[in-house]
Design an enzyme around this catalytic site. Structure first.
Site, PDB file in Angstrom:
ATOM      1  N   GLU A  41       0.838  -1.210   0.000  1.00 53.85           N
ATOM      2  CA  GLU A  41       0.000   0.000   0.000  1.00 53.85           C
ATOM      3  C   GLU A  41       0.865   1.249   0.000  1.00 53.85           C
ATOM      4  O   GLU A  41       2.010   1.234   0.454  1.00 53.85           O
ATOM      5  CB  GLU A  41      -0.892   0.003   1.256  1.00 53.85           C
ATOM      6  CG  GLU A  41      -2.320  -0.448   1.005  1.00 53.85           C
ATOM      7  CD  GLU A  41      -3.162   0.608   0.288  1.00 53.85           C
ATOM      8  OE1 GLU A  41      -2.609   1.465  -0.446  1.00 53.85           O
ATOM      9  OE2 GLU A  41      -4.382   0.577   0.465  1.00 53.85           O
ATOM     10  N   ASP A  42       0.286   2.329  -0.486  1.00 54.61           N
ATOM     11  CA  ASP A  42       1.006   3.608  -0.469  1.00 54.61           C
ATOM     12  C   ASP A  42       0.925   4.287   0.892  1.00 54.61           C
ATOM     13  O   ASP A  42       1.916   4.777   1.411  1.00 54.61           O
ATOM     14  CB  ASP A  42       0.468   4.544  -1.571  1.00 54.61           C
ATOM     15  CG  ASP A  42      -1.059   4.670  -1.563  1.00 54.61           C
ATOM     16  OD1 ASP A  42      -1.727   4.062  -0.705  1.00 54.61           O
ATOM     17  OD2 ASP A  42      -1.589   5.383  -2.429  1.00 54.61           O
ATOM     18  N   ASP A  55      -4.133   5.401   6.536  1.00 51.44           N
ATOM     19  CA  ASP A  55      -4.641   6.512   7.341  1.00 51.44           C
ATOM     20  C   ASP A  55      -5.578   5.942   8.406  1.00 51.44           C
ATOM     21  O   ASP A  55      -5.145   5.622   9.507  1.00 51.44           O
ATOM     22  CB  ASP A  55      -5.327   7.528   6.424  1.00 51.44           C
ATOM     23  CG  ASP A  55      -5.766   8.779   7.158  1.00 51.44           C
ATOM     24  OD1 ASP A  55      -5.349   8.989   8.300  1.00 51.44           O
ATOM     25  OD2 ASP A  55      -6.548   9.566   6.580  1.00 51.44           O
ATOM     26  N   PHE A  63      -2.259  16.278   4.142  1.00 51.68           N
ATOM     27  CA  PHE A  63      -2.529  15.635   2.860  1.00 51.68           C
ATOM     28  C   PHE A  63      -1.266  15.671   2.010  1.00 51.68           C
ATOM     29  O   PHE A  63      -0.680  16.729   1.787  1.00 51.68           O
ATOM     30  CB  PHE A  63      -3.687  16.321   2.123  1.00 51.68           C
ATOM     31  CG  PHE A  63      -4.228  15.465   1.025  1.00 51.68           C
ATOM     32  CD1 PHE A  63      -5.212  14.519   1.292  1.00 51.68           C
ATOM     33  CD2 PHE A  63      -3.730  15.570  -0.268  1.00 51.68           C
ATOM     34  CE1 PHE A  63      -5.686  13.690   0.282  1.00 51.68           C
ATOM     35  CE2 PHE A  63      -4.205  14.739  -1.283  1.00 51.68           C
ATOM     36  CZ  PHE A  63      -5.182  13.806  -1.003  1.00 51.68           C
ATOM     37  N   ARG A  83       0.977  12.359  -9.210  1.00 56.33           N
ATOM     38  CA  ARG A  83       1.488  11.015  -8.932  1.00 56.33           C
ATOM     39  C   ARG A  83       2.939  10.850  -9.371  1.00 56.33           C
ATOM     40  O   ARG A  83       3.698  10.092  -8.784  1.00 56.33           O
ATOM     41  CB  ARG A  83       0.653   9.953  -9.663  1.00 56.33           C
ATOM     42  CG  ARG A  83      -0.752   9.785  -9.139  1.00 56.33           C
ATOM     43  CD  ARG A  83      -1.360   8.516  -9.728  1.00 56.33           C
ATOM     44  NE  ARG A  83      -2.805   8.466  -9.593  1.00 56.33           N
ATOM     45  CZ  ARG A  83      -3.461   8.021  -8.524  1.00 56.33           C
ATOM     46  NH1 ARG A  83      -2.804   7.603  -7.468  1.00 56.33           N
ATOM     47  NH2 ARG A  83      -4.774   7.988  -8.501  1.00 56.33           N
TER      48      ARG A  83
HETATM   49  P1  IMP Z   1      -7.537   4.586   4.843  1.00 57.19           P
HETATM   50  O1  IMP Z   1      -8.589   3.554   4.561  1.00 57.19           O
HETATM   51  O2  IMP Z   1      -8.107   5.761   5.586  1.00 57.19           O
HETATM   52  O3  IMP Z   1      -6.335   4.002   5.549  1.00 57.19           O
HETATM   53  O4  IMP Z   1      -7.171   5.156   3.416  1.00 57.19           O
HETATM   54  C1  IMP Z   1      -5.927   5.070   2.875  1.00 57.19           C
HETATM   55  C2  IMP Z   1      -5.993   5.445   1.409  1.00 57.19           C
HETATM   56  O5  IMP Z   1      -6.497   6.763   1.238  1.00 57.19           O
HETATM   57  C3  IMP Z   1      -4.567   5.458   0.820  1.00 57.19           C
HETATM   58  O6  IMP Z   1      -4.288   4.242   0.183  1.00 57.19           O
HETATM   59  C4  IMP Z   1      -4.615   6.614  -0.155  1.00 57.19           C
HETATM   60  O7  IMP Z   1      -4.970   6.139  -1.428  1.00 57.19           O
HETATM   61  C5  IMP Z   1      -5.694   7.527   0.363  1.00 57.19           C
HETATM   62  N1  IMP Z   1      -5.088   8.648   1.106  1.00 57.19           N
HETATM   63  C6  IMP Z   1      -5.102   8.846   2.444  1.00 57.19           C
HETATM   64  N2  IMP Z   1      -4.416   9.943   2.784  1.00 57.19           N
HETATM   65  C7  IMP Z   1      -3.938  10.455   1.625  1.00 57.19           C
HETATM   66  C8  IMP Z   1      -3.098  11.596   1.314  1.00 57.19           C
HETATM   67  O8  IMP Z   1      -2.629  12.350   2.194  1.00 57.19           O
HETATM   68  N3  IMP Z   1      -2.811  11.774   0.010  1.00 57.19           N
HETATM   69  C9  IMP Z   1      -3.273  10.965  -0.983  1.00 57.19           C
HETATM   70  N4  IMP Z   1      -4.032   9.891  -0.743  1.00 57.19           N
HETATM   71  C10 IMP Z   1      -4.373   9.632   0.548  1.00 57.19           C
HETATM   72 MG    MG Z   2      -4.528   3.901  -2.084  1.00 58.51          MG
END
Ligand code: IMP
Ligand code: MG
Length: 172
Positions: free
Chosen positions: A95-96, A99, A148, A161
């Site tokens: 995963e990237d 959050d 962000f 990206r």
């Molecule tokens: P989670 O389910 O809240 O953990 O969501 C994580 C996903 O939301 C990541 O895989 C990202 O694709 C996206 N995301 C969360 N924060 C950011 C950010 O600061 N920049 C860009 N994408 C984000």
């Molecule tokens: Mg993602």
């Protein structure tokens, strides 16, 4: 919108080499599949897979969670499923950014049902501040503040990206 540097290309590449060495050392014999979660993790997958000095294979799963901006839609939709079966292989989800952890929690339980030999996860970035799911991430590149961020795969409305570093997107 202004971009404030957070992590340089050099910092990212150095950390990925360390993560790759750790992953190569940790895994027992057997097929290791790196599962890239599209689209954000594609650059991390490309660099991490080459930093793991062991036989690895790759596959891709497409999901969408966020809308077109900075707010999450709260639901996970599969836009492209895997090509391979996970039965009896070691799986490492790539995963990237984690959050809330909701996306990863969902993916872990989905893939667990496909009976892999083992399942772990790695993320380049983690924002530890509002974790909702108690999912555990096995390999974390960097813990970052609750801002962000864009670049190195991460987007804002599909933009940024292809930046080599990671930046805080200011404004709005
Ligand atoms: P989670 O389910 O809240 O953990 O969501 C994580 C996903 O939301 C990541 O895989 C990202 O694709 C996206 N995301 C969360 N924060 C950011 C950010 O600061 N920049 C860009 N994408 C984000
Ligand atoms: Mg993602």
């Amino acid at each position: 919108m202004p971009l404030r540097p957070l992590l340089t290309e050099e910092q990212i590449q150095k950390r990925i080499l360390e993560m790759g060495a750790q992953i190569a050392a940790d895994y027992p014999d057997g097929t290791l599949y790196l599962i890239c979660i599209l689209k954000g993790a594609c650059y991390f997958l490309a660099d991490l897979s080459r930093a793991i000095t062991r036989d690895v294979r790759i596959d891709f799963m497409g999901i969408s969670t966020y809308g077109s901006g900075k707010t999450t839609s709260g639901e996970v939709k599969i836009t492209k499923d895997l090509d391979i079966s996970l039965q009896d292989v070691h799986v490492l989800i790539v995963e990237d950014l984690i959050d809330s952890g909701v996306t990863l929690g969902y993916l872990m339980s989905l893939m667990q049902q496909r009976q892999p030999k083992s399942i772990r996860s790695t993320t380049l970035l983690e924002k530890p501040e509002h974790r909702l799911s108690n999912v555990k991430v096995d390999y974390v590149g960097f813990r970052i503040p609750d801002e962000f961020v864009v670049g190195y795969g991460l987007d804002y409305a599909e933009k940024y990206r292809n930046l080599r570093g990671i930046y805080i997107l200011e404004g709005e």
